[in-house]
Design an enzyme around this catalytic site. Structure first.
Site: not given
Lengths: 763, 157
Positions: A492-493, A495, A534, A721-723, A725
C-alpha cells in the site's frame, strides 16, 4: 520437511481480534544473526522505485480499459433526510448517459447491517442517492444535476454528546448508542485503588475527527467478461473486496478477481469493499461496458471514513512514591451514521502497570460520515489523553514524568495475563531521553523566558503488530534461475514488494534483481490478510522465508540427484551448490532449473503459529521538542526523537519512511487537521484540502530514529513486528506534553491551534 | 459544445488536438495523450499532484484550461527520463527513499525540476518553498529535500 498443520489462529487486527483457521508451517529455521545477513536489514532501494519516479507506475486511478464508461455518485446534501420521490428521466435523456441506479431500480443489497446499498433513509451529508455511468465524467456530473429528488428533511444531530441525550433525533429505531450500552472493561477494584492513592488527577480530554485523505482517491475499475468480474481496486485488502463483492452479487468467489498493483495511500480508509465498487459492478453489467469510478476529494472527506472523535474523562491515582493505584476512563466517540468502532481505551488498559482499572466506552451514532480504522485506531486518541494524565499525576507527586513511567513499567500484559515475547521499552526510554536532552527541559513548566518558549514532552507507545497466520506465499523457480514470489498481500506504499524480495534474496543468496514479487491479485495469489494493523511484514515475511527455505531444500535435493552424491556432501553458497572437499563439483540454481525440463519448481510458504501463552506487542517512545510563540499562539515542532522496539528491521530505508510518515501524520493531528461540521446546518465545512489542513514540508521537524531491538525470534522466523502504526501513536501526546512544558498551561483538546494556545495563556 | 484546435509541445513532441474548450490541461494530458503519470488529487490546486512544467514554470494542470496552453512547451514526469536514463532528480528520489506510495511523486519531481532550472543552487528553504504546494501523505518530506539537494549537487558538478 515442509511440515504443516491447521490451527485456530487469533491475533489483533486494527480494532479487534481476528480468529480463523490457518494452515501453519511447522518448519524451524535458525535465527538470523544480524551480522551475517547480506540483504535483510540493509538499506535496499525500493524495487518499485523506478516505476514510481518514472511515471510509469499504473495506479488503479490510471487504469484505462477500451470502451470504459465513467461514473459519478449523487450524494445527499442534507445531514438527515428521506427520499420521498426521485425522478431520473431528464438525466437519462442527456446524450452520453448510459445508466442510472437508484434505490428504485437497484437490487436491495444489505449494507452496514441495518441499511442498504441504496437506502431511501439518508443518514448523513454524502449518503448515496444515485449512481450514474456516462461516456465521460463531465456528462455524468451534468446528469447528477438533472436528477430530481424530493427530500423529506429530518431533524439531525452531529455531536456525540447531543446524540446521547434521550430526546435527540434518532438515526435508528433502537437509539443512537451502539449496542444500547457502553463497552466495559474492569480489573481489580478502582474504588480501593483510589483510596490507596495519595494523589489523584481527574481531567477531560478531547480529540477531533481526522480524515484519512490519502493522495490517491478511492477508485475502482470494473469489467465483466461474461459472468466473470474483474475489479481493479485501490484497496488494502484484495481478498476482503473479492469476498464482499462476491457475497452481495451472489457470485462464487472464483468468478471475482480483484487486482491492486500500486496504490496512493489508504491509512485504513480502504480496508473494505466500497459501495461505489458494487454500484459500478451493477451498472457495468447492465450497460455491458467497463466502468470506472473515482471519488473526488469532497466525497473522500464526506463518505469514506475518518478517525472518530473522542471525549475522554480520565481519573488516575498514584502513591507518593510513584506507583499507579487506579485508572478510570469514561469516554464516548462518534461512529458516524453507521456501525463503526470509536473505542480508545486500550492505551489505558495496557500501557502501565496498574492493578485497578475500569473503562466505560460509548460508541454513538451521529448524522455524519462513518468512522473507519485510521492508523492505530483508538490508540492515537487514547494516548493523547492517557499521557497527559500521566504527566499531570507525575507533577502532583513531584516526580520526573519519565521516572514515573519507568516506575510503572510492566513486563506482562495485564489484560490477558501473559508475558510479552519481548519488551525493550526501558532501553528505548534511555536512548531517546538522552538524544532529546530530557534533563535540560525547562523546569518548572513554562519557565522558558519567551516570547518563543521551548518545551519538551514525551509519550510512550504500545501497539499489537505481531501479525500471525494465515499468510501464504508461493515461490516459483524460473528456468533462468530467477524466482517469483506470489502472495495475496498488497503493497500500500509501505515497501512490501521490496522487503519480501529481500527475504527471498537473503535465503537463496541470489541478487535482488533475480527476485520478482507479485502481490494483490486474488486470481493467482495464495491468501494473505488485508494490509492493516501493522501486520503485513510480520505476517507475510515469515511465509516468504518458509517458501524460500523449502526451495533451497529442493535445490539441494536436485543437485544431489544430478551430481550423484548425498545431500550431506553438499554446500549451498551464493546460489551455487557444490560438493565439499577436493575435486569440487558444482551446480548453479539455473543449471538445476534447466535440468528439470518443463517442471517449474514451486514451494508454498506459510506463516508459522504465534507462540502460545505470550502477548505480542511493539513498544516505543517519542520525545517532542516544540517552540510556542506566545504572541501568536503558533506551535512549531522542532524535533522528534523516536525510539522503538519493533523486532527486526527488514529495511532501514522503508522503516525511516514509515516512521517519518507516521510522525508527520501525528503532527498534523496534533496541530492542524480537523473535520468541522456546522452545527446549525449539519454540513461539513472542511471538504477540500484548502479547508482541511494537511501538514506540508514546512511543518516537518528534525526526526531522530533509534531502534533498540534486533529481532524477536519468539514470534516468527523473521522476528519482525510492524511499525506503520507505532510510528504515529505517540506523536500527538508527546507534542501536547511538550506544549505544556513550554507554556505551563495544558491544552486538553486537539488540534492545538493558536486560538486555544492564546486562550490558555490568558487564563 | 464546439470543439477547438490547439497545439502544444509535450516532452519535446508536438501535439495537435481537437478538443472541447472546457477541458483542463490535466484531462488532455491524461485522457487524450495517455500521460497518466500526471495525477489528480484534489481538483482545486491544493495538493500539487497534477503539477507539470509549462514554459519553465511549475503549474497545476487542474487549474489550467488546455486552450490556455496553446503554443506552450510542457514537461510531464514522462519527459524527465531521457533515452531511458532517469533524470538526476528521479535517480536521487529513488536512492534517497523519497518515495512511498508514489502518487505525489510526479508533482514533487516537476516542482523540483522547475526550481533547479531557475535556481541551480537552492538552499534548503528554497526547496521547501518550491514543494510546499505538493502534499505528501505518507513519506514525510525529509527524504524529498535530501533528494533535491543531491540532484542539485550532481547538476553542479
Amino acid at each position: 520437511m515442509a511440515d504443516s498443520k491447521i490451527i485456530k489462529s487469533k491475533y489483533f487486527f486494527e480494532e479487534d481480534f481476528t480468529e480463523e483457521l490457518a494452515e501453519v508451517s511447522a518448519n524451524k529455521y535458525a535465527d538470523w544473526n544480524k551480522k551475517e545477513l547480506k540483504v535483510v536489514g540493509k538499506p535496499v532501494s525500493r524495487v518499485d522505485g523506478y516505476d514510481k519516479v518514472s511515471g510509469s507506475a499504473v495506479f488503479t486511478f490510471d487504469v484505462i480499459l477500451p470502451n470504459m464508461a465513467h461514473a459519478k455518485t449523487l450524494r445527499c446534501p442534507h445531514p438527515h433526510a428521506k427520499i420521498k420521490r426521485i425522478n431520473t428521466k431528464k438525466a437519462e435523456k442527456i446524450p452520453g448517459v448510459l445508466g442510472i441506479l437508484t434505490y428504485e431500480n437497484a437490487p436491495k443489497i444489505s449494507w452496514y447491517g441495518k441499511s442498504f446499498l441504496f437506502d431511501p433513509h439518508l443518514r448523513y451529508e454524502g449518503d448515496e442517492v444515485a449512481f450514474v455511468a456516462a461516456e465521460n465524467e463531465r456528462i455524468a456530473e451534468q446528469a447528477l444535476k438533472l436528477i430530481e429528488v424530493d427530500y423529506e428533511i429530518l431533524p439531525f444531530v452531529t455531536d456525540a454528546a447531543e446524540a446521547m441525550k434521550k430526546d435527540a433525533p434518532k438515526l435508528y429505531d433502537d437509539g443512537n448508542i451502539r449496542g444500547g450500552k457502553p463497552s466495559v472493561y474492569e480489573r481489580g477494584d478502582i474504588d480501593k485503588g483510589f483510596e490507596e492513592a495519595s494523589a489523584v488527577a481527574e481531567q477531560t480530554y478531547k480529540t477531533q475527527v481526522e480524515i484519512h485523505n490519502p493522495t490517491e482517491p478511492h477508485c475502482s475499475v470494473v469489467n465483466w467478461d461474461g459472468d466473470y468480474l474483474t475489479i481493479w481496486d485501490s484497496t488494502q485488502g484484495v481478498f476482503s473486496v473479492r469476498d464482499r463483492v462476491a457475497d452481495v452479487l451472489k457470485l462464487p468467489a472464483s468468478r471475482v478477481r480483484v487486482i491492486k498493483k500500486y496504490m496512493g495511500g489508504a491509512f485504513g480508509a480502504k480496508l473494505e469493499a466500497g459501495k461505489y465498487t458494487v454500484m459500478a459492478a451493477l451498472l457495468a453489467r447492465k450497460i455491458g461496458r467497463p466502468v470506472r469510478i473515482a471519488l473526488d476529494r469532497r466525497e473522500m472527506n464526506l463518505s469514506v471514513g475518518n478517525r472518530p472523535d473522542s471525549v475522554q474523562k480520565l481519573k488516575g491515582g498514584a502513591t507518593k512514591d510513584g506507583r499507579l493505584t487506579a485508572l478510570y476512563q469514561y469516554s464516548y466517540g462518534a461512529a458516524g451514521a453507521h456501525p463503526a468502532g470509536a473505542g480508545c481505551s486500550w492505551a489505558l488498559r495496557t500501557m502501565y502497570l496498574c492493578p485497578n482499572v475500569k473503562t466505560e466506552e460509548y460508541t454513538v451514532y451521529i448524522n455524519a460520515g462513518r468512522a473507519r480504522p485510521f492508523r492505530a485506531p483508538g490508540h492515537v486518541q487514547g494516548f493523547f489523553a492517557l499521557e497527559a494524565l500521566i504527566d499531570e499525576l507525575a507533577e502532583k507527586i513531584g516526580m520526573d514524568p519519565l521516572e514515573f513511567r519507568i516506575k510503572n513499567h510492566t513486563d506482562r500484559d495485564q489484560v490477558f495475563d501473559a508475558p510479552y515475547t519481548s519488551k525493550l521499552l526501558l532501553d528505548a526510554y534511555r536512548v531517546a531521553a538522552e538524544a532529546i536532552g530530557w534533563k535540560n527541559r525547562p523546569q518548572p513548566a513554562g519557565s522558558d523566558a519567551g516570547p518563543l518558549k521551548r518545551g519538551i514532552g514525551m509519550s510512550s507507545q504500545i501497539w499489537w503488530g505481531g501479525g500471525g497466520p494465515p499468510a501464504y506465499a508461493t515461490l516459483k523457480l524460473n528456468r533462468d534461475g530467477s524466482v517469483r514470489i506470489i502472495a495475496g498481500s498488497q503493497d500500500i506504499g509501505t515497501g512490501t514488494y521490496t522487503i519480501l524480495a529481500q527475504v527471498a534474496s537473503e535465503v537463496l543468496e541470489i541478487p535482488m534483481e533475480k527476485v520478482e514479487v507479485l502481490l494483490g491479485d486474488t486470481a493467482v495469489a495464495p491468501y494473505c490478510g488485508s494490509s492493516g494493523g501493522s501486520t503485513t511484514a510480520p505476517s507475510v515475511s515469515p511465509a516468504v522465508r518458509d517458501a524460500a527455505e523449502q526451495m533451497k531444500a529442493k535445490l539441494l535435493s536436485g543437485a544431489a540427484a544430478h551430481l550423484n552424491v548425498s545431500e550431506s556432501q553438499l554446500v549451498y553458497r551464493n546460489g551455487v551448490i557444490h560438493t565439499k572437499g577436493k575435486n569440487k563439483k558444482s551446480m548453479t540454481i539455473r543449471e538445476i532449473a534447466r535440468k528439470m525440463g518443463e517442471r517449474v519448481l514451486v514451494t508454498t510458504g506459510k506463516r508459522e503459529a504465534n507462540p502460545d501463552g505470550y502477548a505480542i506487542n511493539s513498544f516505543g517512545v517519542q520525545f517532542a521538542e516544540v517552540e510556542v510563540d506566545t504572541e501568536t499562539g503558533k506551535v512549531s515542532v522542532k524535533k522528534i526523537v523516536a525510539a522503538y522496539d519493533i523486532g527486526r528491521v527488514l529495511n532501514p530505508k522503508t522503516l525511516e519512511n514509515q516512521i517519518h510518515g507516521g510522525i508527520i501524520q501525528g503532527l498534523g493531528f496534533a496541530l492542524f487537521e480537523e473535520r468541522i461540521i456546522d452545527r446549525n446546518t449539519g454540513k461539513v465545512l472542511t471538504t477540500n484540502l484548502h479547508d482541511y489542513k494537511l501538514p506540508t514540508v514546512k511543518d516537518t521537524p528534525q526526526i531522530d530514529i533509534r531502534i533498540v531491538s534486533k529481532g524477536d525470534s519468539k514470534i516468527s522466523n523473521t522476528g519482525v513486528k510492524g511499525v506503520g502504526e507505532p510510528a504515529m501513536i505517540p506523536t500527538p501526546a508527546a507534542i501536547g506534553n511538550a506544549v505544556y512544558n513550554a507554556i505551563g498551561k495544558r491544552i486538553k483538546s486537539l488540534p492545538i491551534t493558536p486560538d486555544k494556545v492564546l486562550t490558555a495563556l490568558q487564563s | 459544445m464546439k470543439k477547438i484546435n490547439i497545439r502544444f509541445k509535450v516532452n519535446g513532441r508536438q501535439a495537435d488536438l481537437n478538443i472541447a474548450p472546457n477541458k483542463r490541461l490535466l484531462d488532455v494530458l491524461r485522457d487524450d495523450l495517455g500521460l497518466t503519470g500526471t495525477k489528480e488529487g484534489c481538483d482545486i490546486g491544493e495538493c500539487g499532484a497534477c503539477t507539470v512544467v509549462l514554459n519553465g514554470r511549475a503549474v497545476h494542470s487542474c487549474l489550467i484550461l488546455a486552450a490556455q496552453a496553446n503554443g506552450a512547451e510542457i514537461i510531464t514526469v514522462e519527459g524527465l527520463t531521457q533515452n531511458g536514463e532517469l533524470h538526476p532528480l528521479q535517480k536521487n528520489f529513488l536512492e534517497h527513499g523519497a518515495v512511498q506510495c508514489g502518487f505525489c511523486i510526479p508533482g514533487m519531481l516537476l516542482s523540483s525540476y522547475a526550481l533547479l532550472k531557475e535556481n541551480p543552487h537552492p538552499r534548503e528553504d528554497d526547496i521547501k518553498e518550491a514543494i510546499a504546494g505538493n502534499l505528501c501523505r505518507c513519506t514525510g518530506y525529509k527524504q524529498i529535500i535530501q533528494a533535491v539537494e543531491a540532484a542539485a549537487n550532481e547538476n553542479n558538478e
